[in-house]
Design a protein around this motif. Structure first.
Motif, mmCIF file in Angstrom:
data_model
loop_
_atom_site.group_PDB
_atom_site.id
_atom_site.type_symbol
_atom_site.label_atom_id
_atom_site.label_comp_id
_atom_site.label_asym_id
_atom_site.label_seq_id
_atom_site.Cartn_x
_atom_site.Cartn_y
_atom_site.Cartn_z
ATOM 1 N N ARG A 299 0.860 -1.182 0.000
ATOM 2 C CA ARG A 299 0.000 0.000 0.000
ATOM 3 C C ARG A 299 0.895 1.230 0.000
ATOM 4 N N SER A 300 0.516 2.235 -0.803
ATOM 5 C CA SER A 300 1.288 3.472 -0.881
ATOM 6 C C SER A 300 0.351 4.620 -0.517
ATOM 7 N N LEU A 301 0.792 5.519 0.365
ATOM 8 C CA LEU A 301 -0.082 6.619 0.794
ATOM 9 C C LEU A 301 0.636 7.956 0.687
ATOM 10 N N ARG A 302 -0.089 8.961 0.256
ATOM 11 C CA ARG A 302 0.341 10.344 0.344
ATOM 12 C C ARG A 302 -0.926 11.193 0.350
ATOM 13 N N TYR A 303 -0.790 12.477 0.599
ATOM 14 C CA TYR A 303 -1.972 13.331 0.477
ATOM 15 C C TYR A 303 -1.644 14.471 -0.462
ATOM 16 N N THR A 304 -2.667 15.162 -0.915
ATOM 17 C CA THR A 304 -2.486 16.414 -1.638
ATOM 18 C C THR A 304 -3.604 17.350 -1.192
ATOM 19 N N GLU A 305 -3.408 18.614 -1.388
ATOM 20 C CA GLU A 305 -4.450 19.582 -1.006
ATOM 21 C C GLU A 305 -5.433 19.728 -2.157
ATOM 22 N N MET A 306 -6.747 19.641 -1.864
ATOM 23 C CA MET A 306 -7.752 19.922 -2.892
ATOM 24 C C MET A 306 -8.770 20.874 -2.277
ATOM 25 N N ASN A 307 -8.841 22.085 -2.778
ATOM 26 C CA ASN A 307 -9.744 23.110 -2.240
ATOM 27 C C ASN A 307 -9.657 23.211 -0.719
ATOM 28 N N GLY A 308 -8.437 23.267 -0.215
ATOM 29 C CA GLY A 308 -8.238 23.439 1.228
ATOM 30 C C GLY A 308 -8.463 22.189 2.052
ATOM 31 N N GLU A 309 -8.804 21.086 1.407
ATOM 32 C CA GLU A 309 -9.015 19.820 2.131
ATOM 33 C C GLU A 309 -7.946 18.828 1.746
ATOM 34 N N LYS A 310 -7.713 17.856 2.627
ATOM 35 C CA LYS A 310 -6.731 16.836 2.271
ATOM 36 C C LYS A 310 -7.391 15.735 1.442
ATOM 37 N N LEU A 311 -6.821 15.488 0.291
ATOM 38 C CA LEU A 311 -7.248 14.356 -0.540
ATOM 39 C C LEU A 311 -6.148 13.309 -0.369
ATOM 40 N N ILE A 312 -6.518 12.124 0.100
ATOM 41 C CA ILE A 312 -5.488 11.102 0.354
ATOM 42 C C ILE A 312 -5.459 10.120 -0.803
ATOM 43 N N LEU A 313 -4.255 9.880 -1.315
ATOM 44 C CA LEU A 313 -4.108 8.934 -2.426
ATOM 45 C C LEU A 313 -3.582 7.621 -1.877
ATOM 46 N N ILE A 314 -4.313 6.559 -2.167
ATOM 47 C CA ILE A 314 -3.887 5.234 -1.701
ATOM 48 C C ILE A 314 -3.688 4.362 -2.930
ATOM 49 N N GLY A 315 -2.480 3.812 -3.054
ATOM 50 C CA GLY A 315 -2.175 3.005 -4.239
ATOM 51 C C GLY A 315 -1.759 1.607 -3.858
#
Ligand SMILES: Cc1cc2nc3c(=O)[nH]c(=O)nc-3n(C[C@H](O)[C@H](O)[C@H](O)COP(=O)(O)OP(=O)(O)OC[C@H]3O[C@@H](n4cnc5c(N)ncnc54)[C@H](O)[C@@H]3O)c2cc1C
Ligand code: FES
Length: 526
Positions: A299-315
């Motif tokens: 599992r790979s995890l990171r986040y990015t900011e989307m409109n001031g909210e955290k969008l978490i990417l799980i791969g």
């Protein structure tokens, strides 16, 4: 929009939605990467004449665009051609961690190649991170870049043992790393190795910002322009699908899988691996950091900011294309993981893509074949192409400028003479070639529900058939036009995928990903 998304959208246009039978309600119905949805990418004309240029670059992903940028800034005339739309290939479908922590790699590199090579590998990727940062600063690029610590963590006995060995490898190589036995999630963890000060960014905001400086220096970009072949005799020429030619001093093949592999050197020595990403808004807080599990399933995890909210990417959920369980189940497995450890509020995006893996885990960057220094390739990034694609562009730029580059030998494709995996991968190909032909088929097109695809019998012969949301059938010859293996249905992306070397086709047989260049034949009921 890439070719695959276009096919899906064209199908969707008819009545605004497929009747979905495959996906859990939480997953978006259509694959779409967050990166592509949140970037305005410029469009370019087709090339419809014969031209001359100094350096021709084939492929508009991170490798091609970075190389075009670096060369153009040195006053070199570059022309980049892209088969579809730039940045919609693997680069548009990445998770965009910028790190030298490529899973568990350094202990293995020391074992296989020795300490000097392992150290050079680390330094190459660190240098790529620094180059990306330098360009961001130089052009004041707003691309959500932030420094983050990279963690490799695990709880299984073998993972813990490997992480401890990796820590020793870091110490031998002088890589700054910290050991811990916790990560800030409820995900089981007994051991974790931290590589400090790595980074993450929005790859398409970064790369689109490199385009104006390319154009300002006289660089030219063409889209919907597919290269078919390279001839390298008295002069170097690229033959295009539409019959036109580009004459150049050198060509950089940055097409992900080298399209010019007529001798079969690369498809016999690399294999493709697909993996899946879902982007979620979570119930639980996501601390900083980028995480990668040593346990299986990865599992790979990171986040990015989307409109001031955290969008978490799980791969995760890697497999060879065209092989394994129904592909939509990979998304469901990621969804289960997120439900368990993060809590899901929403899943705005999902997507998948594939990358090329070499037998010795090092990329191929440099002249494609002996005696042809004007035909350069860059491939085999093992899902770490943000740094590798960047440093590959630098290595090739230095090669063209006849400047020394300390990583050139590390990556040189001529080492493939000694790489043994060719036998293993070819046995796998032979197995799929035979298995596909012998498979006993009982289904017919009448058995397919709306939005279902499968291998069926048409006029007593094996064929690929997809019934769309209107009930209309899309029938193709299921024999891959590359080397004749039988393609399989990919229910997650609604494509036909080849288990042998990873070619992928749309529901109507159009090539979405090579090595194939010819579409699947259409099949009629007559
Ligand atoms: C799911 C996933 C997650 C990943 N996450 C990370 C990560 O977190 N960090 C990281 O470092 N790496 C990651 N990677 C790897 C990274 O995304 C890739 O290695 C990198 O994007 C490859 O870039 P590229 O320029 O070689 O290829 P691409 O981006 O695929 O570009 C190649 C381009 O060439 C074009 N082309 C192909 N054939 C022709 C032709 N004949 N004529 C003209 N044009 C052609 C294609 O249309 C395409 O646009 C990930 C990969 C995957 C699959
Ligand atoms: S046979 Fe090679 S990709 Fe299909």
């Amino acid at each position: 929009m890439n070719k695959l998304d276009k096919v899906i959208t064209d199908c969707r246009k008819n009545d605004g939605g497929f009747i979905m039978t495959n996906f859990d309600q939480k997953l978006p119905q259509f694959p779409e990467p967050y990166w592509l949805d949140s970037t305005s990418i410029p469009n370019f004309q087709k090339l419809e004449e014969n031209i001359e240029t100094s350096i021709a670059i084939v492929g508009g992903g991170i490798t091609g665009i970075t190389a075009a940028y670096l060369l153009s800034q040195q006053g070199i005339a570059v022309t980049l051609i892209e088969a579809g739309q730039i940045l919609t290939g693997t680069t548009g479908h990445t998770t965009a961690k910028i790190t030298a922590q490529h899973g568990l790699i350094y202990d293995e590199l020391i074992q296989q190649h020795g300490e000097d090579t392992a150290k050079l590998y680390y330094e190459a990727n660190q240098e790529a991170l620094e180059l990306i940062k330098e360009l961001i600063d130089k052009h004041s690029i707003e691309c959500d870049f932030s420094h983050q610590d990279a963690y490799i963590y695990g709880s299984m006995e073998t993972s813990v043992r490997q992480i401890k060995k990796e820590l020793l490898a870091y110490q031998r190589l002088g890589i700054p790393g910290d050991f811990t036995d916790t990560i800030p999630f409820s995900i089981p963890c007994q051991a974790a190795l931290i590589m400090k000060d790595q980074a993450q960014f929005h790859p398409l905001k970064y790369l689109t910002a490199l385009i104006p400086p390319i154009l300002e220096k006289g660089g030219v970009i063409y889209e919907k322009t597919t290269a078919l072949k390279v001839e390298d005799n008295e002069e170097t020429t690229i033959l295009l699908e539409n019959g036109y030619r580009i004459s150049c001093n050198s060509v950089i093949v940055a097409s992900h899988f080298p399209f010019n592999d007529e001798l079969g050197l690369y498809f016999a020595r690399m294999h493709a691996e697909r993996s899946y990403v879902i982007a979620i808004k979570a119930e639980k807080d996501y601390p900083n950091g980028m995480y990668y599990s040593a346990d299986t399933p990865t599992r790979s995890l990171r986040y990015t900011e989307m409109n001031g909210e955290k969008l978490i990417l799980i791969g995760g959920e890697s497999h060879k294309p065209g092989q394994g369980i129904p592909t939509h189940e990979h998304y469901l497995a990621l969804q289960d993981f997120c439900e368990q450890y993060l809590g899901i509020k929403e899943i705005p995006y999902r997507w998948s893509a594939q990358d090329m893996i070499t037998p010795d885990k090092l990329p191929f960057v440099g002249p494609a074949t002996a005696g042809h220094p004007n035909v350069l390739i860059a491939t085999g990034y093992k899902k770490w192409g943000m740094t590798t694609g960047t440093i590959a562009a630098k290595v090739l730029t230095d090669f063209i400028l006849r400047k020394e580059n300390r990583y050139a030998d590390l990556y040189k494709p001529s080492r493939l003479k000694g790489l043994g995996n060719i036998v293993k991968d070819n046995i796998d190909v032979a197995k799929h070639l035979i298995e596909g032909k012998l498979e006993f088929i009982i289904k017919t097109p009448e058995d397919l529900a709306n939005d279902e695809g499968d291998i069926v019998l048409i006029n007593g012969k094996r064929a690929g058939c997809y019934r769309d949301q209107d009930g209309q059938l899309h029938q193709v010859d299921s024999t891959c036009t590359h080397m004749g293996c039988e393609v399989n249905w990919n229910s997650g992306e609604r494509t036909w995928d080849c288990p042998c070397h990873g070619s992928r086709y749309s529901i109507d047989g159009e090539v979405l990903e090579g090595p194939s260049v010819e579409p699947l034949r259409k099949v009629t009921n007559e």
